[in-house]
Design a protein around this motif. Structure first.
Motif, mmCIF file in Angstrom:
data_model
loop_
_atom_site.group_PDB
_atom_site.id
_atom_site.type_symbol
_atom_site.label_atom_id
_atom_site.label_comp_id
_atom_site.label_asym_id
_atom_site.label_seq_id
_atom_site.Cartn_x
_atom_site.Cartn_y
_atom_site.Cartn_z
ATOM 1 N N PRO A 16 8.063 10.267 -8.383
ATOM 2 C CA PRO A 16 8.730 10.963 -7.275
ATOM 3 C C PRO A 16 9.239 9.989 -6.221
ATOM 4 N N GLN A 17 10.425 10.284 -5.687
ATOM 5 C CA GLN A 17 10.994 9.490 -4.606
ATOM 6 C C GLN A 17 11.826 10.407 -3.719
ATOM 7 N N PRO A 18 12.146 9.965 -2.486
ATOM 8 C CA PRO A 18 12.876 10.844 -1.564
ATOM 9 C C PRO A 18 14.188 11.339 -2.157
ATOM 10 N N CYS A 19 14.459 12.621 -1.993
ATOM 11 C CA CYS A 19 15.685 13.225 -2.500
ATOM 12 C C CYS A 19 16.872 12.765 -1.657
ATOM 13 N N PRO A 20 17.968 12.320 -2.288
ATOM 14 C CA PRO A 20 19.136 11.870 -1.530
ATOM 15 C C PRO A 20 20.010 13.017 -1.023
ATOM 16 N N GLU A 23 16.893 16.888 2.622
ATOM 17 C CA GLU A 23 15.915 16.179 3.451
ATOM 18 C C GLU A 23 14.526 16.790 3.296
ATOM 19 N N GLY A 24 13.538 15.921 3.221
ATOM 20 C CA GLY A 24 12.155 16.358 3.157
ATOM 21 C C GLY A 24 11.658 16.700 1.778
ATOM 22 N N ARG A 25 12.499 16.536 0.767
ATOM 23 C CA ARG A 25 12.084 16.855 -0.593
ATOM 24 C C ARG A 25 12.002 15.581 -1.437
ATOM 25 N N LEU A 26 11.263 15.700 -2.536
ATOM 26 C CA LEU A 26 11.114 14.584 -3.462
ATOM 27 C C LEU A 26 11.846 14.912 -4.761
ATOM 28 N N GLU A 27 12.378 13.884 -5.383
ATOM 29 C CA GLU A 27 13.059 14.082 -6.660
ATOM 30 C C GLU A 27 12.406 13.235 -7.742
ATOM 31 N N ARG A 28 12.538 13.685 -8.962
ATOM 32 C CA ARG A 28 12.195 12.890 -10.128
ATOM 33 C C ARG A 28 13.146 13.278 -11.250
ATOM 34 N N LYS A 29 13.305 12.398 -12.208
ATOM 35 C CA LYS A 29 14.285 12.608 -13.254
ATOM 36 C C LYS A 29 13.642 12.495 -14.633
ATOM 37 N N ALA A 64 9.332 18.937 -9.457
ATOM 38 C CA ALA A 64 8.209 19.849 -9.645
ATOM 39 C C ALA A 64 8.383 21.159 -8.879
ATOM 40 N N GLU A 65 8.979 21.090 -7.675
ATOM 41 C CA GLU A 65 9.028 22.281 -6.824
ATOM 42 C C GLU A 65 10.446 22.656 -6.413
ATOM 43 N N CYS A 66 11.428 22.120 -7.084
ATOM 44 C CA CYS A 66 12.813 22.376 -6.697
ATOM 45 C C CYS A 66 13.704 22.305 -7.925
ATOM 46 N N ALA A 67 14.717 23.163 -7.969
ATOM 47 C CA ALA A 67 15.691 23.133 -9.056
ATOM 48 C C ALA A 67 17.098 23.282 -8.493
#
Length: 273
Positions: A16-20, A23-29, A64-67
């Motif tokens: 996980p890393q900061p979503c570009p 704001e305030g969300r994490l992203e993973r690929k 995990a928590e965003c789509a």
């Protein structure tokens, strides 16, 4: 001892890393390597399932928590330019399109640096040097083109797009353009021209990357008619982008193992001897 690449792609997940975008969300690929003699078939198949290419990697958001990151494409047959888009086409009639092999040049890199310094000085690509830029352009195992846009009078480079040619369309991997024409809508013009490129080639789609509802920097994609998004395992027409709401809850996203299991892969053994 002779070693061969596995026929079945191996999938991995980034940390996980900061979503570009939000704001305030994490992203993973979720990602896999794009390599070997079956790379074009794999790229075609996964692009149709929401994946994007970056050099020798295919990836898709798997948070995990965003789509919210939705793969987007334009249905060429359904596209009709708006009045403002027709004005953009007219304002850029002085540009000449030139398609070349994926080979980086000094002029391209100079324009790329000016574009980043003007529009994305704090972005993830801001520190990209000339060698990394060359790798972005040249490291492709599939059929790719660099589409350049030149001023017909001065021959100055005004815009560039790294474009992949898929079996069902063209995929705009990355585009950049001069900051010296802020009123000409060059970013939108490059998309409009790719619609014409696809139409002339008899290809039904233009793949745009990801559209993120609620992200201002991604809002321009929703202004193109004929837009489709990959949602729930299929492509769906985006009828009302302004009022689009993505229903999310803690159980919305499948576990990684289920996501991988649901990926349809091409016959990787086809054509092998």
């Amino acid at each position: 001892m002779r070693h061969t690449l596995p026929l079945t792609p191996q999938f991995y997940v980034t940390a996980p890393q900061p979503c570009p975008y939000l704001e305030g969300r994490l992203e993973r690929k979720l990602f896999t390597a794009l390599q070997g003699e079956n790379a074009p078939e794999l790229n075609d198949s996964l692009s149709a399932q929401g994946f994007r290419r970056s050099q020798n990697v295919l990836y898709r958001p798997s948070c995990a928590e965003c789509a919210s990151c939705l793969s987007a494409r334009i249905d060429v047959a359904a596209f009709k330019p708006s009045r403002s888009q027709r004005r953009i086409i007219n304002r850029n009639r002085d540009l000449e399109r030139r398609a070349t092999s994926p080979w980086a040049t000094e002029d391209q890199y100079e324009l790329f640096r000016r574009y980043l310094d003007s529009r994305h000085a704090d972005g993830g690509m801001a520190d990209m040097d000339v060698f990394e830029f060359a790798a972005m352009i040249e490291e492709t195992p599939i059929r790719s083109r660099v589409i350049e846009y030149l001023d017909e009078e001065t021959r100055a480079l005004a815009g560039v797009c790294l474009t992949d040619v898929l079996s069902d369309g063209v995929s705009m991997v990355y585009s950049f353009y001069t900051p010296d024409r802020p009123k000409d809508g060059l970013g939108n013009y490059i998309i409009l021209d790719h619609i014409e490129i696809a139409r002339a080639a008899g290809l039904p789609y233009v793949y745009l990357g990801y559209w993120v509802p609620g992200s201002q920097k991604m809002g321009y994609k929703a202004k193109f008619s004929g837009l489709e998004v990959y949602l729930g395992g299929s492509w769906q027409k985006l009828k009302d982008p302004e009022n689009f709401k993505l229903e999310q809850h803690p159980l919305s996203n499948d576990p990684i193992a289920e996501q991988v299991a649901n990926i349809a892969l091409p016959d990787m053994a086809r054509g092998r001897r």
